[in-house]
Design an enzyme around this catalytic site. Structure first.
Site, PDB file in Angstrom:
ATOM      1  N   ARG A   1      -7.951  -7.126  -8.613  1.00 21.93           N
ATOM      2  CA  ARG A   1      -8.954  -8.322  -8.774  1.00 21.93           C
ATOM      3  C   ARG A   1     -10.293  -7.944  -9.217  1.00 21.93           C
ATOM      4  O   ARG A   1     -10.590  -6.758  -8.991  1.00 21.93           O
ATOM      5  CB  ARG A   1      -8.767  -9.088  -7.421  1.00 21.93           C
TER       6      ARG A   1
ATOM      7  N   LYS B   1       0.781  -1.400   0.105  1.00 17.64           N
ATOM      8  CA  LYS B   1      -0.001   0.133   0.055  1.00 17.64           C
ATOM      9  C   LYS B   1       0.650   1.265   0.077  1.00 17.64           C
ATOM     10  O   LYS B   1       0.451   2.333  -0.574  1.00 17.64           O
ATOM     11  CB  LYS B   1      -0.992  -0.013   1.100  1.00 17.64           C
TER      12      LYS B   1
ATOM     13  N   GLU C   1      -0.178   8.551   7.518  1.00 20.69           N
ATOM     14  CA  GLU C   1      -0.742   9.390   6.749  1.00 20.69           C
ATOM     15  C   GLU C   1      -1.768  10.410   7.513  1.00 20.69           C
ATOM     16  O   GLU C   1      -2.323   9.970   8.249  1.00 20.69           O
ATOM     17  CB  GLU C   1      -1.188   8.846   5.621  1.00 20.69           C
TER      18      GLU C   1
END
Ligand code: MV4
Length: 483
Positions: free
Chosen positions: A293, A117, A201
Site C-alpha cells: 500500500r 508474514k 524467528e
C-alpha cells in the site's frame, strides 16, 4: 487500458485529501465518501462529489460491497484505497476488478502473499533476500515451538503470521518464558486477526527499522525511491520518519535498495509498495515484511526525490509506463516527518478529542503540512488519532533538525491535547540530532522527557507560588501603609 477520469477515494482524513489533490492535478474527478461522524471532514468539502455511507462509522470505510456499488453508481473508473482500511484487502482488490472498477494498487495475489508474514519470508528467501533464522511453517503447539526456539537460541520473537502493528508479537528471552508467551501471542492473534498461526524467528536486539519505497509499472520497470528510517516508534506506531537514514552506511544503502528492487522485479510486482528490513548494529540487513500500500510516511520520499507517489500510482493503474529510469532519480537533502496526534503524552498517550479552537500552522521554506485539521474542526474518537503530518526538508541533516525545531515551535493546535510537545523534546535531544537512534530510542527517552516535562511543570508551579507570595506581600504592605 482505460483512461481514469473519476476516482472514488475509499478513505478519510489527510490521505483522502492527499489523493483528491493528486487527482485534481491530473485533471481527474474525485469522489469522497464519509461516515455519519465525518460530515465536516475537509476532504468531503474538497472532492468534486461526496456521498454519505450511513450506519456504523467504522464499517463505513470497510464495507467494500457498498463502496464498489457506490463507485459504479457515481461513474467512477477506479478506487484509491489509501492506507489502512481496505488498502491491503485482497478480496476487495479482486472484487474491484470483477466489477470493472480499477483498483489503484498492487495485484491481489501480491496483497494476499504479503498479508501472510511467514509465507512472505519463505518467498523472499527463495529469491535470495536475507531473512532471519526461523520457522517456515506455523508452530503447531508450544512443545514444538519451545524445541525450535532452543535450536534457534534465545532471545527469539514469536510473530502472528497474519498480524500487524505489533499485535500477536512476543519477545521471548528464555525457555521458561516460552509457553506463556506462546499462549498470549496465539490468543492475541486469534482475537485481532481471527487466525492464530504464529511463527518464530531469531530476535534482533535494538535494530533500526529501514524500509525501501518501491514503484513499479505493468511492464517490468521496477524502481526504488530510496529508504526511510522509521526506527522512532512507540508501541509499533511510527512517530517520526526520516529519508534518507542519517547514519546508514552508503554500502548498506546500496545493498538494501538493490535487494528490495531485484526481489520485487523477480515477483512481477506492480504499483507502489514498501519492503521493510531490520538493520542490526553490524549493519546486517534482514527482510521482515512488505506493505502492499502507499504508507503514511510517503511524503518524506516525495520531498527528497521530487516524485509524486500518488499521481504515479494512478498513472500506473491506468497502464502508463514509468516516465523515469532508476538512474534519473536524484536523492537530495533530508526530510523528516512528524506525526501530529491528538493524544496526551502526559496521560499515557490517551487519545484527546474535542474541537480545535485555534489552528496555527508552520510554514516557510522547506515546510510541508499534510493535514485534515482546521480551526473549528471536531476531532472524532472513532478512528486513529493522527490529525496532521508535519514534514520538513533541508539540504543537510542538521539543517533539517533545526528547521523541524523552528516549525514545531510555530505549530499551535488549541482545544485538544497533541504530541507536539513530545516532538519539540525529541528534536532538541542530542542523540536524535546525532542520528543515534534505533527502535528502542523512544521507550528509553520517554522517562527522560517525562522527567523534564514534570520538572518544567514543577518550575512553573514554583514561579506561580513566588509571584502569588509577592502579590500577597504587596497587598499586606499596602494595607499596613493605608492604616
Ligand atoms: C522484529 C524485531 C526484532 N527481531 N523481528 C516487526 C513488525 C514491526 N512493526 C516491528 N517488528 C520487529 N520485528 C525480529 N526478528 C523488532 C521489531 C520492531 C519492534 C519490535 C518490538 C517493539 C518495537 C519494535 C519497533 C520496531 C521494530
Amino acid at each position: 487500458m482505460k483512461k481514469i477520469s473519476k476516482v472514488l477515494v475509499a478513505n478519510r482524513g489527510e490521505i483522502a485529501l492527499r489523493i483528491i489533490r493528486a487527482c485534481k492535478e491530473l485533471g481527474i474527478k474525485s469522489v469522497a465518501i464519509f461516515s455519519e461522524v465525518d460530515i465536516e471532514g475537509i476532504w468531503v468539502k474538497k472532492a468534486d462529489e461526496c456521498y454519505p455511507i450511513t450506519g456504523d462509522p467504522l464499517q463505513a470505510y470497510l464495507n467494500y460491497e457498498r463502496i464498489i456499488s457506490l463507485a459504479i453508481k457515481a461513474g467512477c473508473d477506479a478506487i484509491h484505497p489509501g492506507y489502512g482500511f481496505l488498502s491491503e484487502n485482497a478480496e476487495f482488490a479482486e472484487a474491484c476488478g470483477k466489477n470493472g472498477v480499477i483498483f489503484i494498487g498492487p495485484k491481489p495475489e501480491h496483497i494476499a502473499l504479503f498479508g501472510d508474514k511467514m509465507a512472505s519470508k519463505v518467498a523472499m528467501k527463495k529469491i535470495g533476500v536475507p531473512v532471519l533464522e526461523g520457522t517456515d511453517e506455523p508452530i503447531l503447539d508450544k512443545n514444538e515451538g519451545a524445541k525450535i526456539a532452543k535450536e534457534i537460541g534465545f532471545p527469539v520473537i514469536i510473530k502472528a503470521a497474519f498480524g500487524g502493528g505489533g499485535r500477536g508479537m512476543r519477545i521471548v528471552k528464555s525457555a521458561k518464558a516460552f509457553d506463556e508467551m506462546f499462549d498470549s501471542a496465539t490468543n492475541e492473534a486469534k482475537k485481532y486477526f481471527g487466525k492464530e498461526e504464529v511463527f518464530i524467528e531469531k530476535y534482533v536486539e535494538n535494530p533500526r527499522h529501514i524500509e525501501i519505497q518501491i514503484i513499479a509499472d505493468k511492464y517490468g520497470n521496477v524502481l526504488h525511491l530510496g529508504e526511510r528510517d522509521c526506527s522512532i516508534q512507540r508501541r509499533h506506531q511510527k512517530v517520526i520518519e526520516i529519508a534518507p537514514s542519517p547514519l546508514l552506511k552508503e554500502q548498506t544503502r546500496k545493498e538494501i535498495c538493490r535487494v528490495a528492487t531485484k526481489a520485487m522485479f523477480r515477483l512481477g510486482y506492480e504499483s507502489v509498495g514498501t519492503v521493510e528490513f531490520l538493520v542490526d548494529e553490524e549493519e546486517n540487513i534482514y527482510f521482515i515484511e512488505m506493505n502492499t500500500r502507499v504508507q503514511v510516511e510517503h511524503p518524506v520520499t516525495e520531498i527528497i526525490t521530487g516524485v509524486d507517489i500518488i499521481q504515479r500510482m494512478i498513472e500506473i493503474a491506468e497502464g502508463d509506463k514509468l516516465k523515469f529510469l532508476q538512474e534519473e532519480i536524484r536523492f537530495r537533502g533530508y526530510a523528516i516527518e512528524f506525526r501530529i496526534n491528538a493524544e496526551n503524552p502526559q496521560n499515557n498517550f490517551f487519545p484527546s478529542t474535542g474541537t480545535i479552537t485555534n489552528y496555527l500552522t508552520p510554514g516557510g521554506p522547506g515546510v510541508r503540512l499534510d493535514s485534515s485539521a482546521y480551526s473549528g474542526y471536531t476531532i472524532v474518537p472513532n478512528y486513529d488519532s493522527m490529525v496532521a503530518k508535519l514534514i520538513v526538508w533541508a539540504l543537510d541533516w542538521e539543517g533539517a533538525v533545526k528547521k523541524a525545531s523552528r516549525a514545531l515551535d510555530e505549530f499551535y493546535i488549541d482545544g485538544v491535547i497533541t504530541n507536539i510537545t513530545l516532538h519539540r523534546e525529541i528534536v532538541k535531544d542530542a542523540d536524535f540530532m546525532a542520528g543515534r537512534f534505533n527502535t528502542s530510542y523512544l521507550d528509553k527517552k520517554m522517562e527522560l522527557f517525562n522527567l523534564q516535562a514534570t520538572r518544567s511543570i514543577e518550575k512553573e508551579e514554583e514561579k506561580i507560588s513566588f509571584i502569588t507570595n509577592l502579590i500577597n506581600k504587596i497587598k499586606s504592605h499596602k494595607l499596613s501603609v493605608r492604616h
